[in-house]
Design an enzyme around this catalytic site. Sequence first.
Site, mmCIF file in Angstrom:
data_model
loop_
_atom_site.group_PDB
_atom_site.id
_atom_site.type_symbol
_atom_site.label_atom_id
_atom_site.label_comp_id
_atom_site.label_asym_id
_atom_site.label_seq_id
_atom_site.Cartn_x
_atom_site.Cartn_y
_atom_site.Cartn_z
ATOM 1 N N GLU A 1 5.357 -34.215 -0.111
ATOM 2 C CA GLU A 1 4.236 -33.524 -0.814
ATOM 3 C C GLU A 1 4.385 -32.855 -2.014
ATOM 4 O O GLU A 1 5.507 -32.368 -2.463
ATOM 5 C CB GLU A 1 3.558 -32.570 0.074
ATOM 6 N N HIS B 1 0.818 -1.074 0.028
ATOM 7 C CA HIS B 1 0.057 -0.116 -0.056
ATOM 8 C C HIS B 1 0.752 1.295 -0.009
ATOM 9 O O HIS B 1 0.374 2.415 -0.148
ATOM 10 C CB HIS B 1 -1.112 -0.016 1.222
ATOM 11 N N LYS C 1 -14.457 -8.145 -8.301
ATOM 12 C CA LYS C 1 -13.670 -8.714 -9.349
ATOM 13 C C LYS C 1 -12.938 -10.027 -8.441
ATOM 14 O O LYS C 1 -12.932 -11.149 -8.859
ATOM 15 C CB LYS C 1 -12.438 -7.885 -10.168
ATOM 16 N N ASP C 2 -12.551 -9.676 -7.249
ATOM 17 C CA ASP C 2 -11.804 -10.677 -6.364
ATOM 18 C C ASP C 2 -13.055 -11.609 -5.944
ATOM 19 O O ASP C 2 -12.632 -12.840 -5.688
ATOM 20 C CB ASP C 2 -11.329 -9.967 -4.898
ATOM 21 N N SER D 1 -0.120 -1.267 -6.270
ATOM 22 C CA SER D 1 -0.020 -2.599 -7.244
ATOM 23 C C SER D 1 0.693 -2.139 -8.409
ATOM 24 O O SER D 1 0.439 -1.008 -9.035
ATOM 25 C CB SER D 1 -1.174 -2.979 -7.368
#
Lengths: 263, 423
Positions: free
Chosen positions: B289, B217, B245-246, B221
Site C-alpha cells: 500500500e 496532559h 478550531k478542531d 502541548s
Amino acid sequence: MRVFHSLRAFSLAAGLVAGAGLATVATPARAAEGAMHYPEVRFSFDGLFGHFDRASAQRGFQVYKEVCSNCHSMHLLSYRNLSELGLSDAEVRAIAATVQVQDGPNDEGQMFERPARPSDRFRSPFANEKAARAANNGALPPDLSVITKAREGGAEYIHALLMGYEDPPAGVTLMPGMNYNKYFAGHQIAMAQPLSSEGQVEYTDGTKPTVEQMVEDVSQFLTWAAEPELEQRKSLGVKMVLFLTVLGGLAYAVKRKVWADVH
Amino acid sequence: MASGLHKSDVANPVLNWIDARLPVITMMQKEYGTFPTPRNFNYFWNFGALAMVNLLIMIATGIFLSMHYTAHTSMAFDSVERIMRDVNYGWLLRYAHANGASMFFIVVYTHIWRGLYYGSYKAPRELLWMLGVVIFLLMMATAFMGYVLPWGQMSFWGATVITNLFSALPLIGPDIVTFLWGGFSVDNPTLNRFFSLHYLMPFVIFGVVFLHVAALHITGSNNPLGIDPKGPQDTLPFHPYYTAKDSVGLVAYFAVFAILVFFFPNALGHPDNYIPANPLVTPPHIVPEWYFLPFYAILRAVPDKLGGVIMMFASIAILFVLPWLDTSPVRSMRFRPLARPFLFTWLVSFFVLLYCGGKPPEEPYVTISRVAAAYYFLYFLVILPLLGRLERPLPLPESIARPVLRGGGPVMAGAMSKPMEKA
C-alpha cells in the site's frame, strides 16, 4: 492577520489534498509497467454525476449472454440483479428460466437440473478451472464479475482490449493458438477476437449492432456488474460534499466568532 | 457530606451525585474544558484530534464489516464482494474502511511532521513522542494485516513478501516465518490469525492512544513557537477555543475523506487486489500500500536482504531516540535557520522514497532510493546531533502572549525580536 490565518488554513487543506494526490500518483506507478495508453472513451458513468445508460447496459448483457458467457463466468451476480438495469420481474424470471442450473441433492440423494430462478447466481460455463482450461487451449477465461475494477484502466481497458485486435506487425511470431492485441500486456492473448463482425448480436431495440457499439455496450454492462453501487455512491457523494461545504462555512464562522475576543 | 466523596461543582443533582462518586465529569471538564492550551496553535495542531476521530471511524466501520466477513481462503474474497453488493450500505462501510486507512496515514504523517518541525519530541515530551512512535508501529502492523483480509492477489503476495522478510534473520529466521504463517506457506491459518490480530490491534492502539493523551496532559502541548507558556496570558481554555478550531479542521478532513470514498474509492488501491488470491500466479510487480512505500524503498535500496530488513526497521526505530539525537535546546524550526532547510530536505527525501517505492526495482530508481535513504539517516544521525552544537538559533520571543497580542502568527513573532524578521 486574518489573511494569514486563512492562508495557513488553506495551505494545510491544500497539503491534505496534495498528500492524497501524491499517494495517487505514487501508487499507479505500477501502471507504468506496461506504460499502456488506452484510447479515451467517454462513458455515461464517468464524472461526478455519472450514471449508467440502462439501455446500453441491457444490450451489453445481451452481448455477454450470447458471446462472452460461452467462456467467462460472472459468479458474483444473480439474475435478480438484472432488475437494477430496468428489466421487469417477469423479464428477469424469463431470462433466468432459459438457463438450467444444478440443484440438489433431492430426497433420493440425487443432484438434478432445474430452470434457474432470479435468486440463482449466473451459471458458470465450466464446472471448474481445469475444465475451463481444457476447453480453452490451456488458458483460463477470467471471471468477469469485477473485471473493470481488477484491471488498470477499468472500462477503458475493456473497450481498448476488445477493439485492439489486429494482425501482428512484421517480425512478430505468435505462439500457437494466440492472437495479437495491441492493448494486451505482452500483446499475445489466448482469446480470439470475440466481437468481430457487425450484426453478431441482434439487438431488439433497433440499435445498429456495429462492433464498436457492441463493445461499448458490454463495457457499460461490465462496469455496472463490477460497481452496481456507482450511481448511489456518486449522488450521495455530491450531497455529502455540498453538506460539508455548508457545514465547513458554519464551523469556520463559529470559530471566528469564538476567537473574536482573542485576536 | 459523606466522607470520601469527591466535591463536585456540577449543578444538576443527579449528575452531581454521580460525579461525587465517580468524578468523570470533573475530569472531562479539567482535561477538555478548562485545560490550559497555548493560544498560538496553528491548524497543524488539528491532526492529533483528527487521528483520534479516524481511529474511531476505523473501529466502528471495522466492527460492522467483520459481521459480514468470512475469514477463510475459499470465501474471504467473495464475502467482501457480498458486502459491496448485498449488505445495506456495505459499499460505504468497506470503502470508508479501506480509504480510512489511507486517511489515517495521511493524518498521522502530518501529525508526525508537525512534531518534527516544531520539536514536539524534545524534553519534557520524550515519552509522549515515543508512545506516538509505538502507535505508528501498531498502525502499520494493523494496516498490513487488514490489507491481507480481502484475499486478493496483492493481499496474498504482499503477505508472502513481508512475512518472508523475517527469514533474513540468521538461524531463527525460517522458524519465525513458519510460526507467523502457522504452516509452510501463507494459507488459511495465516488468514485466520491475521483477522484475529487485525481485530485486536486497534484496541491495543486505543490503549496506547490513551497513554499518549495522558502523557500530553501532564506536559501540556507544544506550540508553534516551541517556548513554554509562562502564565494564563499565554493559554486559552481548550473549550470553546480549540473545540471550535478542531471542528473546522474536522470538516475539511471529512471533505477530503468524502471525495476519496465517493468519487475515487479505488484510486489508492491496487487493481490486482480485485483478482482472487492465487498462490500459483505471481503478479509482475508486488507493491505494498502507498503508505508503506518509503520504507519499502529503503528495504530495496540495500543490496543485502538482511541489511535491507535492518535498515527498514531502523528507519522507524530511529524515531525512538530522536529526542536524544537532536541536541539543540530550541524546539521550533522557526528559530533554527540552519536546521530548517535540512529538515525540509529530509521531507523531500521521504517523498522521493515514497515515489521510488512504487517503481520497479531498476535504474534509475535504485540509485535515487539509495541517495534518499542515505540522507534520511544522515539527517537523524549526523546533521541533527552536529547542528545542536554548530547552529546559532535566532532569539526566542519572551512569551507566547506578547507576539500574539501584537498580531499573532509566525511573521508577527518577528515584530518583537528584530533579528528573526525574515524567518
